[in-house]
Scaffold this motif. Sequence first.
Motif, mmCIF file in Angstrom:
data_model
loop_
_atom_site.group_PDB
_atom_site.id
_atom_site.type_symbol
_atom_site.label_atom_id
_atom_site.label_comp_id
_atom_site.label_asym_id
_atom_site.label_seq_id
_atom_site.Cartn_x
_atom_site.Cartn_y
_atom_site.Cartn_z
ATOM 1 N N GLU A 42 -23.397 -64.933 22.962
ATOM 2 C CA GLU A 42 -22.752 -63.729 22.558
ATOM 3 C C GLU A 42 -21.202 -64.031 22.194
ATOM 4 O O GLU A 42 -20.451 -64.537 23.150
ATOM 5 N N ASP A 43 -20.660 -64.137 20.931
ATOM 6 C CA ASP A 43 -19.390 -64.549 20.607
ATOM 7 C C ASP A 43 -18.644 -63.370 20.410
ATOM 8 O O ASP A 43 -17.726 -63.130 19.432
ATOM 9 N N PHE A 44 -18.914 -62.179 20.905
ATOM 10 C CA PHE A 44 -18.069 -61.062 20.846
ATOM 11 C C PHE A 44 -17.015 -60.782 21.544
ATOM 12 O O PHE A 44 -17.270 -60.980 22.805
ATOM 13 N N CYS A 81 -17.079 -57.292 12.284
ATOM 14 C CA CYS A 81 -16.430 -56.507 13.077
ATOM 15 C C CYS A 81 -17.032 -54.821 13.014
ATOM 16 O O CYS A 81 -17.362 -54.510 12.115
ATOM 17 N N GLU A 92 -17.015 -60.060 16.134
ATOM 18 C CA GLU A 92 -17.800 -61.362 16.238
ATOM 19 C C GLU A 92 -16.998 -62.516 15.823
ATOM 20 O O GLU A 92 -16.634 -62.647 14.577
ATOM 21 N N LYS A 99 -14.182 -67.208 21.288
ATOM 22 C CA LYS A 99 -14.192 -65.868 22.313
ATOM 23 C C LYS A 99 -13.515 -66.398 23.503
ATOM 24 O O LYS A 99 -12.834 -65.412 23.934
#
Length: 202
Positions: A42-44, A81, A92, A99
């Motif tokens: 998860e790169d959020f 986004c 993202e 991140k």
Amino acid sequence: MANFPVDPRPFHPPEFITMDGDANRRARARIHLALGQETHREDFVIAMDMEGVVQPADAGMWVNHIRDYLQNDLRLHVLSCFDHPFGLEIFEMGSLLQKDTLISCDIFNVEGTLVRFISPNRACNFREVEKDGFLMLGFPVTLMNDICIHQDMASFGKLLHWHNIPRIKSYVLVKCLYRSFNDVPRSIVLSQGDDSSSLGCF
């Protein structure tokens, strides 16, 4: 130590200090392991308005400001986004490293507004938490893997890191986030099908 009758002191790494807590500390936690699940990258990150000055009607404008700041000032890659109920917007990022870079920093000044980036799984109940190391004594050798240890820690907190030392099979040393030391059980029962095993948490 009554729930896990083993003295952990012979296994302590150097400088490790044991705290047993008081009578309010949980005596035991039970975790039912669900093996075979894959973890997803998860790169959020979620952008948080730390002063609460951005009005909902202006959120769209601030999304553009933040995206421009990330790409032009910080030289980061924003893939997409989206609106998010727990912050100004969810972004993202181009990589997990980007991140982590945003999350590890404190607060950014974006067009005069203080913005902090946090992981989505912290957004709903964002507040400061405790961070500490724990020694999981007697952890089953066959279950010393990322999935099982993540589920073990999830019973009272969030795993940050576990020291995978191949030559040590008597314990697992972890670092995790948790709300209160009283939530940390003295012992944990792991069950997998009809089999179960107990380990101490120090």
